[in-house]
Design an enzyme around this catalytic site. Structure first.
Site, PDB file in Angstrom:
ATOM      1  N   HIS A   1      35.111  64.368 -19.179  1.00 42.31           N
ATOM      2  CA  HIS A   1      34.109  63.727 -18.323  1.00 42.31           C
ATOM      3  C   HIS A   1      33.618  62.514 -19.103  1.00 42.31           C
ATOM      4  O   HIS A   1      32.880  62.661 -20.086  1.00 42.31           O
ATOM      5  CB  HIS A   1      32.917  64.676 -18.085  1.00 42.31           C
ATOM      6  CG  HIS A   1      33.267  65.908 -17.311  1.00 42.31           C
ATOM      7  ND1 HIS A   1      33.609  65.877 -15.983  1.00 42.31           N
ATOM      8  CD2 HIS A   1      33.328  67.216 -17.677  1.00 42.31           C
ATOM      9  CE1 HIS A   1      33.846  67.113 -15.556  1.00 42.31           C
ATOM     10  NE2 HIS A   1      33.695  67.941 -16.567  1.00 42.31           N
TER      11      HIS A   1
ATOM     12  N   GLU B   1      39.160  68.336 -16.619  1.00 44.87           N
ATOM     13  CA  GLU B   1      38.052  67.995 -15.700  1.00 44.87           C
ATOM     14  C   GLU B   1      37.827  66.486 -15.658  1.00 44.87           C
ATOM     15  O   GLU B   1      36.683  66.008 -15.595  1.00 44.87           O
ATOM     16  CB  GLU B   1      36.768  68.725 -16.134  1.00 44.87           C
ATOM     17  CG  GLU B   1      36.957  70.235 -16.227  1.00 44.87           C
ATOM     18  CD  GLU B   1      35.679  71.014 -16.543  1.00 44.87           C
ATOM     19  OE1 GLU B   1      34.580  70.444 -16.441  1.00 44.87           O
ATOM     20  OE2 GLU B   1      35.797  72.197 -16.891  1.00 44.87           O
TER      21      GLU B   1
ATOM     22  N   ASP C   1      36.977  62.892 -15.045  1.00 46.94           N
ATOM     23  CA  ASP C   1      36.332  61.951 -14.124  1.00 46.94           C
ATOM     24  C   ASP C   1      35.712  60.835 -14.953  1.00 46.94           C
ATOM     25  O   ASP C   1      35.392  61.017 -16.121  1.00 46.94           O
ATOM     26  CB  ASP C   1      35.332  62.597 -13.141  1.00 46.94           C
ATOM     27  CG  ASP C   1      34.248  63.443 -13.766  1.00 46.94           C
ATOM     28  OD1 ASP C   1      33.950  63.275 -14.964  1.00 46.94           O
ATOM     29  OD2 ASP C   1      33.665  64.283 -13.042  1.00 46.94           O
TER      30      ASP C   1
HETATM   31  C1  XIL Z   1      30.091  71.990 -12.366  1.00 51.05           C
HETATM   32  C2  XIL Z   1      30.382  71.911 -10.879  1.00 51.05           C
HETATM   33  O1  XIL Z   1      31.138  70.766 -10.630  1.00 51.05           O
HETATM   34  C3  XIL Z   1      29.100  71.882 -10.089  1.00 51.05           C
HETATM   35  O2  XIL Z   1      29.359  71.969  -8.706  1.00 51.05           O
HETATM   36  C4  XIL Z   1      28.196  73.049 -10.509  1.00 51.05           C
HETATM   37  O3  XIL Z   1      26.969  72.957  -9.842  1.00 51.05           O
HETATM   38  C5  XIL Z   1      27.987  73.046 -12.000  1.00 51.05           C
HETATM   39  O4  XIL Z   1      29.231  73.066 -12.669  1.00 51.05           O
HETATM   40  N1  XIL Z   1      31.945  71.612 -17.108  1.00 51.05           N
HETATM   41  C6  XIL Z   1      32.559  72.678 -16.493  1.00 51.05           C
HETATM   42  C7  XIL Z   1      32.463  72.824 -15.024  1.00 51.05           C
HETATM   43  O5  XIL Z   1      33.276  73.427 -17.159  1.00 51.05           O
HETATM   44  O6  XIL Z   1      32.474  74.168 -14.624  1.00 51.05           O
HETATM   45  C8  XIL Z   1      31.237  72.142 -14.468  1.00 51.05           C
HETATM   46  O7  XIL Z   1      31.305  72.201 -13.056  1.00 51.05           O
HETATM   47  C9  XIL Z   1      31.166  70.712 -14.958  1.00 51.05           C
HETATM   48  C10 XIL Z   1      31.063  70.667 -16.451  1.00 51.05           C
END
Ligand code: XIL
Length: 373
Positions: free
Chosen positions: A261, A293, A295
């Site tokens: 992220h 993940e 983004d």
């Molecule tokens: C986030 C989801 O995107 C949201 O919808 C939820 O409210 C909170 O969690 N790291 C992770 C993910 O491992 O599970 C998280 O996802 C984002 C950060």
């Protein structure tokens, strides 16, 4: 005689017309056949991310949520552009195991099952997220005042039930998520030391969780997943030390998930080089690497920001393509319409590959190009 001969010539004309018609049909049939032959012999077009990634032997995935599946654009893109999906929330403890084991029906598999069914019917891989995490834990666990032994029983039974339910469906699990602090020490959590099942014993509870998951489904690939561990830093050093120790002692750890992220600040030659070096050291341990993940959040929607975002998406995708141990690039959602970013990062957004109208952004083209290169 005359009549007969007229009749004969009438029949001849009919035969001739029939033959010509047959010939025309044959020619059309042959042409159609050779056209479809040519089509099937032509190299496969890589006009989706999925096709481009397949040619690279990489999976391209996204986090997904069942409540959007009845939006036509959402399910059409999910089912055609991606070869893998992961429930964004539906396999987390709070959602999948909302009630105590002491009541009837403690589990709620329905929401995650909807995604598992979608993955299956679209020939996509399914990744599981996550079995042990300090967030999204239900009140019955948080407020149960359990002893260490009771908590161990709860976690073992949770891991067993969830992993068994998805055995042969989930190909890889984030078993433990975000267990380290930025300085590389263990995060203080309900599972570690509050009251936890391994206070003072460092990574031992992570090892325990991996062993429980492995016992429930020996075929699933088991991952440790974290954020801000993409580059070489104190957190990734700690994860690396754990992974090295686990590999040496044959603890069932198959891979590491790098959440990724990030913001545009990540687009820096030193940062990108450090990400590549970090991936390489984990690869040398014999681990599979997943970008889990991805983004890239923006502070504004200027053309310059969107262009810079596309460039960085391309660079991160290229890091995975160039690293043989990297087998999955997964974004955290795919449309800006349904991204977690605006809720969690004030005044940030536009982090994904499709905009909020399901139009492809230049970030999409950049990922596609980096996969197709
Ligand atoms: C986030 C989801 O995107 C949201 O919808 C939820 O409210 C909170 O969690 N790291 C992770 C993910 O491992 O599970 C998280 O996802 C984002 C950060």
């Amino acid at each position: 005689m005359k009549i007969i001969s007229t009749r004969h010539s009438g029949i001849d004309t009919l035969c001739f017309v029939r033959k010509v018609a047959l010939l025309v049909l044959c020619v059309i049939a042959v042409q159609t056949n050779s056209a479809s032959l040519k089509r099937s012999q032509a190299p496969p077009k890589s006009n989706t991310l999925r096709q481009a990634a397949e040619a690279r032997h990489i999976l391209i995935g996204t986090a997904a949520a069942p409540r959007y599946l009845d939006e036509a654009d959402y399910s059409a893109i999910l089912g055609s552009e991606f070869s893998e999906l992961e429930p964004e929330n539906q396999m987390k403890f709070q959602i999948i195991h909302p009630r105590s084991d002491r009541v009837a029906g403690p589990y709620d598999f329905k929401p995650a099952d909807a995604l598992a069914d979608f993955a299956q019917s679209h020939n996509m891989r399914l990744r599981g997220h996550t079995l042990v995490w300090h967030n999204q834990i239900p009140d019955w666990v948080k407020q149960g005042h359990y002893t260490e032994a009771q908590l161990a029983t709860i976690l073992q039974s949770h891991i067993h039930s969830v992993v068994t339910h998805y055995a042969s469906k989930v190909y890889a699990w984030d078993v433990v998520n975000e267990a380290f602090k930025d300085d590389g020490t263990m995060r203080d959590t309900l599972w570690y030391n509050q009251p936890g099942i391994g206070a003072g014993n460092g990574t031992e509870y992570i090892e325990q969780a991996l062993r429980w998951a492995h016992a429930a489904d020996p075929k699933a690939k088991l991952f440790y997943n974290d954020y801000d561990a993409e580059v070489v830093n104190q957190k990734s050093d700690a994860i690396y030390a754990m992974a090295k120790d686990f590999k040496q002692r044959a603890v069932p750890l198959d891979g590491i998930g790098f959440q990724t992220h990030v913001t545009l600040q990540f687009d820096n030659p030193d940062t990108l080089a450090s990400y590549a070096a970090n991936l390489e050291r984990f690869a040398k341990l014999g681990l599979e690497l997943h970008i889990t993940e991805l983004d890239i959040r923006l502070a504004d929607s200027s053309a310059a920001s969107l262009t810079a975002q596309a460039k960085l998406y391309g660079e991160i995708t290229a890091l995975c393509v160039q690293q043989p141990a990297c087998k999955l690039i997964q974004t955290w959602g795919f449309t800006d319409k349904h991204s977690w970013i605006p809720q969690f990062y004030k005044s940030m957004g536009r982090a994904l590959l499709w905009d909020d109208k399901y139009e492809k952004k230049s970030a999409y083209e950049a990922v596609h190009q980096a996969l197709a290169k």
